[in-house]
Write a protein that holds these residues in place. Structure first.
Motif, PDB file in Angstrom:
ATOM      1  N   LEU A 120       0.612  -1.204  -0.271  1.00  0.00           N
ATOM      2  CA  LEU A 120       0.530  -0.077   0.086  1.00  0.00           C
ATOM      3  C   LEU A 120       0.722   1.389  -0.001  1.00  0.00           C
ATOM      4  O   LEU A 120       1.536   1.586   1.254  1.00  0.00           O
ATOM      5  CB  LEU A 120      -0.690   0.023   1.309  1.00  0.00           C
ATOM      6  CG  LEU A 120      -2.154   1.169   1.715  1.00  0.00           C
ATOM      7  CD1 LEU A 120      -3.158   0.427   2.431  1.00  0.00           C
ATOM      8  CD2 LEU A 120      -1.437   2.189   1.228  1.00  0.00           C
ATOM      9  N   VAL A 121       0.579   2.000  -0.947  1.00  0.00           N
ATOM     10  CA  VAL A 121       1.812   3.476  -0.932  1.00  0.00           C
ATOM     11  C   VAL A 121       0.610   4.250  -0.874  1.00  0.00           C
ATOM     12  O   VAL A 121       1.410   5.119  -0.293  1.00  0.00           O
ATOM     13  CB  VAL A 121       2.264   3.017  -2.732  1.00  0.00           C
ATOM     14  CG1 VAL A 121       3.056   4.880  -2.587  1.00  0.00           C
ATOM     15  CG2 VAL A 121       3.176   1.762  -2.797  1.00  0.00           C
ATOM     16  N   ALA A 122       0.072   4.335  -1.016  1.00  0.00           N
ATOM     17  CA  ALA A 122      -1.078   5.125  -0.925  1.00  0.00           C
ATOM     18  C   ALA A 122      -3.088   4.924  -1.156  1.00  0.00           C
ATOM     19  O   ALA A 122      -2.925   4.016  -2.016  1.00  0.00           O
ATOM     20  CB  ALA A 122      -0.881   6.562  -2.030  1.00  0.00           C
ATOM     21  N   VAL A 123      -3.364   5.495   0.075  1.00  0.00           N
ATOM     22  CA  VAL A 123      -4.973   5.974  -0.862  1.00  0.00           C
ATOM     23  C   VAL A 123      -5.161   6.487  -1.911  1.00  0.00           C
ATOM     24  O   VAL A 123      -5.107   7.547  -1.372  1.00  0.00           O
ATOM     25  CB  VAL A 123      -5.822   6.280   0.632  1.00  0.00           C
ATOM     26  CG1 VAL A 123      -7.612   6.079  -0.010  1.00  0.00           C
ATOM     27  CG2 VAL A 123      -5.457   5.094   1.580  1.00  0.00           C
ATOM     28  N   SER A 124      -6.461   6.000  -3.099  1.00  0.00           N
ATOM     29  CA  SER A 124      -6.783   6.829  -4.486  1.00  0.00           C
ATOM     30  C   SER A 124      -8.138   7.356  -4.011  1.00  0.00           C
ATOM     31  O   SER A 124      -8.800   6.473  -4.159  1.00  0.00           O
ATOM     32  CB  SER A 124      -6.145   6.401  -5.014  1.00  0.00           C
ATOM     33  OG  SER A 124      -6.328   7.649  -6.672  1.00  0.00           O
ATOM     34  N   PHE A 125      -8.581   8.838  -4.588  1.00  0.00           N
ATOM     35  CA  PHE A 125     -10.055   8.900  -5.102  1.00  0.00           C
ATOM     36  C   PHE A 125      -9.705   8.921  -6.738  1.00  0.00           C
ATOM     37  O   PHE A 125      -9.201  10.281  -7.288  1.00  0.00           O
ATOM     38  CB  PHE A 125     -10.760   9.854  -4.319  1.00  0.00           C
ATOM     39  CG  PHE A 125     -11.691  10.435  -4.656  1.00  0.00           C
ATOM     40  CD1 PHE A 125     -12.289   9.988  -5.027  1.00  0.00           C
ATOM     41  CD2 PHE A 125     -11.612  12.072  -5.834  1.00  0.00           C
ATOM     42  CE1 PHE A 125     -13.978  10.532  -5.409  1.00  0.00           C
ATOM     43  CE2 PHE A 125     -13.602  12.134  -6.303  1.00  0.00           C
ATOM     44  CZ  PHE A 125     -14.198  11.407  -6.166  1.00  0.00           C
ATOM     45  N   ARG A 126     -10.157   8.281  -7.270  1.00  0.00           N
ATOM     46  CA  ARG A 126     -10.022   8.470  -8.898  1.00  0.00           C
ATOM     47  C   ARG A 126     -11.753   7.833  -9.616  1.00  0.00           C
ATOM     48  O   ARG A 126     -11.396   6.877  -9.818  1.00  0.00           O
ATOM     49  CB  ARG A 126      -8.306   7.677  -8.895  1.00  0.00           C
ATOM     50  CG  ARG A 126      -8.418   8.638 -10.389  1.00  0.00           C
ATOM     51  CD  ARG A 126      -7.306   7.860 -10.961  1.00  0.00           C
ATOM     52  NE  ARG A 126      -6.688   8.518 -12.298  1.00  0.00           N
ATOM     53  CZ  ARG A 126      -5.286   7.954 -12.685  1.00  0.00           C
ATOM     54  NH1 ARG A 126      -5.075   6.896 -12.427  1.00  0.00           N
ATOM     55  NH2 ARG A 126      -5.097   8.721 -14.538  1.00  0.00           N
ATOM     56  N   PRO A 127     -12.353   8.560  -9.568  1.00  0.00           N
ATOM     57  CA  PRO A 127     -13.732   7.971 -10.456  1.00  0.00           C
ATOM     58  C   PRO A 127     -13.531   8.143 -11.430  1.00  0.00           C
ATOM     59  O   PRO A 127     -14.572   7.111 -12.227  1.00  0.00           O
ATOM     60  CB  PRO A 127     -14.841   9.359  -9.599  1.00  0.00           C
ATOM     61  CG  PRO A 127     -13.474  10.138  -9.464  1.00  0.00           C
ATOM     62  CD  PRO A 127     -12.392   9.996  -9.525  1.00  0.00           C
ATOM     63  N   ALA A 128     -12.698   8.290 -12.208  1.00  0.00           N
ATOM     64  CA  ALA A 128     -12.306   8.240 -13.540  1.00  0.00           C
ATOM     65  C   ALA A 128     -11.309   8.276 -14.198  1.00  0.00           C
ATOM     66  O   ALA A 128      -9.827   8.859 -13.627  1.00  0.00           O
ATOM     67  CB  ALA A 128     -13.288   9.570 -14.693  1.00  0.00           C
ATOM     68  N   GLN A 129     -10.653   7.826 -15.517  1.00  0.00           N
ATOM     69  CA  GLN A 129      -9.211   7.794 -15.724  1.00  0.00           C
ATOM     70  C   GLN A 129      -8.806   9.409 -16.257  1.00  0.00           C
ATOM     71  O   GLN A 129      -7.740   9.408 -15.780  1.00  0.00           O
ATOM     72  CB  GLN A 129      -9.796   6.975 -16.914  1.00  0.00           C
ATOM     73  CG  GLN A 129      -7.827   6.936 -17.627  1.00  0.00           C
ATOM     74  CD  GLN A 129      -7.684   5.454 -18.505  1.00  0.00           C
ATOM     75  OE1 GLN A 129      -8.337   4.459 -18.338  1.00  0.00           O
ATOM     76  NE2 GLN A 129      -5.672   5.783 -18.693  1.00  0.00           N
ATOM     77  N   GLU A 130      -9.445  10.196 -16.893  1.00  0.00           N
ATOM     78  CA  GLU A 130      -9.194  11.618 -16.870  1.00  0.00           C
ATOM     79  C   GLU A 130      -8.920  11.974 -15.906  1.00  0.00           C
ATOM     80  O   GLU A 130      -8.551  13.193 -15.973  1.00  0.00           O
ATOM     81  CB  GLU A 130      -9.621  12.108 -17.999  1.00  0.00           C
ATOM     82  CG  GLU A 130     -11.183  12.317 -17.187  1.00  0.00           C
ATOM     83  CD  GLU A 130     -12.170  11.277 -17.764  1.00  0.00           C
ATOM     84  OE1 GLU A 130     -13.645  11.695 -18.157  1.00  0.00           O
ATOM     85  OE2 GLU A 130     -11.656  10.187 -18.011  1.00  0.00           O
ATOM     86  N   PHE A 131      -9.287  11.990 -14.640  1.00  0.00           N
ATOM     87  CA  PHE A 131      -9.440  11.990 -13.526  1.00  0.00           C
ATOM     88  C   PHE A 131      -8.274  12.388 -12.784  1.00  0.00           C
ATOM     89  O   PHE A 131      -7.590  10.765 -12.868  1.00  0.00           O
ATOM     90  CB  PHE A 131     -10.155  12.271 -12.097  1.00  0.00           C
ATOM     91  CG  PHE A 131     -10.115  12.632 -11.312  1.00  0.00           C
ATOM     92  CD1 PHE A 131     -11.658  13.883 -11.390  1.00  0.00           C
ATOM     93  CD2 PHE A 131      -9.223  12.774  -9.811  1.00  0.00           C
ATOM     94  CE1 PHE A 131     -11.735  14.353  -9.436  1.00  0.00           C
ATOM     95  CE2 PHE A 131      -9.967  13.833  -8.710  1.00  0.00           C
ATOM     96  CZ  PHE A 131     -11.060  14.435  -8.439  1.00  0.00           C
TER      97      PHE A 131
END
Length: 219
Positions: A190-201
């Motif tokens: 685990l390197v980071a927690v991520s919020f990324r709802p779409a690839q372009e985000f």
């Protein structure tokens, strides 16, 4: 951060990783679909995303923000074509555990045993205008291979870290705290927690010390 969107691709191809257990004298069993699958999609530089309607007075956190444990990000995302979710997300803890420590009595296949299990604690406040009841918390982890990993769900109780969807009713103004389970394939870290709802985000990430389960966090 450039990542392969394994979590988003995986969600479109097959169910989330599911661990199945049962009560009584029967041996707990794992769902055959539980095998972690890594599906690569091309990496590409994030681009600008269309603006989403949010309530007056809501200021969204800048895309690409690198946050620390305890920091809050206010985000908007398309739940579906007609629904926009707006959340204040605070990641409060990240823990590494082992199957021996936290999954005793669970039957796991060989592929699952190669994964590294992690627990992530976070709070979510609904700052939008729609009920987000029953939706999955939109958080992933990033492993050492820049791969997004989706949270696991369970078909029976898992008290160590329930990893549940939002409550059936999660109306505007309500707040929930939850623990999410992630299984990083191939002994991933685990390197980071991520919020990324779409690839372009351009992802918003949280980082910090990933402690052993049960260790005391300073401060």
């Amino acid at each position: 951060m450039r990542t392969r969107l394994v979590g988003l691709t995986l969600a479109a191809l097959l169910p989330a990783v599911v661990l199945a257990g049962c009560s009584g004298s029967e041996e707990p069993g794992a769902d055959p679909s539980a095998t972690p699958t890594v599906t690569e999609s091309p990496s590409e530089e994030p681009s600008a995303t269309p603006s989403l309607d949010v309530p007056d007075g809501v200021e969204l956190t800048t895309q690409g923000s690198a946050l620390e444990l305890g920091d809050t990000a206010t985000v908007a995302y398309e739940v579906d074509q007609s629904t926009v979710g707006v959340l204040a997300i605070t990641v409060t803890d990240m823990r590494r555990t082992t199957f021996k420590q936290s999954f005793q009595g669970w039957k796991l296949d060989k592929a699952l045993k190669k994964a590294n299990p992690y627990f992530v604690e976070a709070t979510f406040k609904n700052k939008g205008e729609t009920d987000l009841g029953g939706q999955r918390p939109p958080l992933y982890i990033v492993d050492g291979n820049d791969t997004l990993v989706e949270s696991s769900t369970f078909v029976s109780d898992f008290d160590a870290c329930p990893s549940k969807d939002f409550p059936k009713k999660f109306k505007p103004g309500k707040k929930v705290s939850t623990c999410l389970v992630y299984l990083a394939p191939d002994a991933g870290e685990l390197v980071a927690v991520s919020f990324r709802p779409a690839q372009e985000f351009n992802p918003i990430t949280w980082s910090g010390d990933v402690l052993k389960l049960g260790a005391k966090r300073k401060g």
